[in-house]
Design an enzyme around this catalytic site. Structure first.
Site, PDB file in Angstrom:
ATOM      1  N   LYS A  29       7.789 -34.212 -13.158  1.00 33.49           N
ATOM      2  CA  LYS A  29       8.108 -35.326 -12.271  1.00 33.49           C
ATOM      3  C   LYS A  29       9.563 -35.736 -12.448  1.00 33.49           C
ATOM      4  O   LYS A  29      10.009 -36.038 -13.551  1.00 33.49           O
ATOM      5  CB  LYS A  29       7.201 -36.521 -12.562  1.00 33.49           C
ATOM      6  CG  LYS A  29       5.750 -36.288 -12.158  1.00 33.49           C
ATOM      7  CD  LYS A  29       4.876 -37.490 -12.477  1.00 33.49           C
ATOM      8  CE  LYS A  29       4.971 -38.552 -11.399  1.00 33.49           C
ATOM      9  NZ  LYS A  29       3.945 -39.607 -11.586  1.00 33.49           N
ATOM     10  N   ILE A  30      10.281 -35.699 -11.340  1.00 33.56           N
ATOM     11  CA  ILE A  30      11.687 -36.104 -11.309  1.00 33.56           C
ATOM     12  C   ILE A  30      11.821 -37.199 -10.255  1.00 33.56           C
ATOM     13  O   ILE A  30      11.372 -37.026  -9.120  1.00 33.56           O
ATOM     14  CB  ILE A  30      12.603 -34.917 -10.941  1.00 33.56           C
ATOM     15  CG1 ILE A  30      12.516 -33.818 -12.008  1.00 33.56           C
ATOM     16  CG2 ILE A  30      14.057 -35.369 -10.771  1.00 33.56           C
ATOM     17  CD1 ILE A  30      13.299 -32.559 -11.668  1.00 33.56           C
TER      18      ILE A  30
END
Length: 368
Positions: free
Chosen positions: A143-144
């Site tokens: 997750k960015i």
């Protein structure tokens, strides 16, 4: 059609992912049960979820002591714990990922980079690489955040074959930038002669937080009849953008090489306003080629009294009208998105710091 209302959502082309993880749900077999009985097809995590899991349980005490004795910093201890849980969840979901009909359509487990890095492109890239290598599972997603700093990190990660869950999206303009980053990343990878058929990504559009912030402004601007409708209108508009961008000639060139579209994922879908039905953000946005990640409480509510039907492309003219009305009423949705992004970073940073403090306290109590 299956009688389970959650499982029925899949019949309309949408995947349900669980927005929760801890060791108990894995080791007790509950996660496997949710997969088998409710058709859950993925898992997402965030710092707040891990903070609750680690701080409210003794399940992690021995590992905290062990990792500390190995000389790891408090930050490294946390990611050691998180990576271990994510690996276990990836294994539970491996049969979903490895389905014979479409390998990699679902079965993903998401692990987030440190929220402290949300505005640091290079540090985000570095940690995304590290977490990808440490988990070492085809069905993990890193997750960015979809911050301005995150855009380059997303493109870089995709170009390196890292599956990415883009988080904290509130803006339609930023969403388009995220799609551009995904497509550009795949193009870079393809030009290098590297395979693009097993790279996967979702773009997580946060919903209920939009309404919580906007609704009071609607009341003040004489638009109270639109309460609870702006987030859904935004999501429906985002889906039309998705369909346009992933049917372009540019995309078709990648699709011919095996690339799959970056699906929209509806996040923050628990209803936070008691005036609305608790399954509101699930029911309104069921539609093909999308994902909805929901907390366990919302999943149980939908199982009990949800109404599954494909509604994502209903009332599109009404959705457009709602966005035009709030614009005319002086509500700047891009400014709203900036505020929500900043608040979203804080909402993850605060529990992450609390989590690190809790680990530090446990280390002291254990004398390590």
């Amino acid at each position: 059609m299956d009688n389970n209302k959650v499982k029925q959502i899949h019949d309309y082309g949408q995947s349900i992912w669980l927005d929760f993880i801890d060791r108990k749900i894995i080791f007790s077999g509950e996660l496997k049960k949710l997969i088998d009985e409710d058709g859950v097809r993925g898992v997402t995590s965030n710092p707040a979820i891990f903070e609750k899991a680690i701080s409210s349980s003794s399940d992690y005490d021995q590992d905290i002591a062990r990792l500390t004795n190995e000389g790891l910093s408090t930050d490294e201890v946390f990611f050691g714990l998180a990576v271990s849980d994510i690996k276990l969840a990836c294994d539970v979901l491996a049969p979903v990922y490895n389905q014979e009909d479409v390998v990699g359509a679902d079965g993903y487990v998401s692990l987030e980079v440190s929220p402290f890095l949300a505005r640091d492109t290079q540090a985000t890239i570095k940690q995304a690489r590290e977490l990808w290598e440490q988990v070492d599972k085809d069905n993990v997603m890193i997750k960015i955040p979809g911050t301005q700093a995150g855009i380059i990190a997303i493109e870089t990660a995709i170009s390196e074959g890292i599956n990415v869950n883009v988080t904290l999206l509130f803006s339609l303009i930023r969403y388009e930038a995220v799609v551009e980053a995904y497509i550009s990343g795949l193009e870079k990878r393809e030009k290098q002669g590297l395979p693009i058929n097993h790279v996967s990504s979702v773009a997580s559009f946060f919903l209920s937080r939009i309404d919580i912030l906007v609704d009071p402004f609607l009341d003040k601007n004489g638009l109270g009849d639109l309460r609870g409708q702006v987030a859904i209108a935004s999501a429906k508009t985002a889906y039309q953008i998705y369909k346009k961008l992933f049917s372009s000639e540019r995309w078709k060139k990648l699709s011919e090489k095996g690339a799959v579209p970056q699906r929209l994922l509806w996040a923050s879908t628990s209803s936070k306003d008691p005036a609305f039905k608790d399954t509101r953000y699930v029911e309104a946005l069921i539609g093909p080629d999308t994902v909805n990640t929901i907390p366990l409480q919302t999943l149980e509510a939908f199982r009990d009294h949800g109404d599954p039907a494909s509604r994502l492309e209903e009332d599109l003219d009404s959705a457009a009208s709602i966005l035009e009305k709030i614009k005319a009423g002086g509500i700047d949705m891009e400014a709203v998105a900036v505020q929500l992004e900043n608040e979203g970073i804080d909402k993850f940073t605060e529990p992450f710091q609390k989590l690190l403090d809790a680990i530090e306290k446990q280390k002291e109590q254990a004398g390590v």
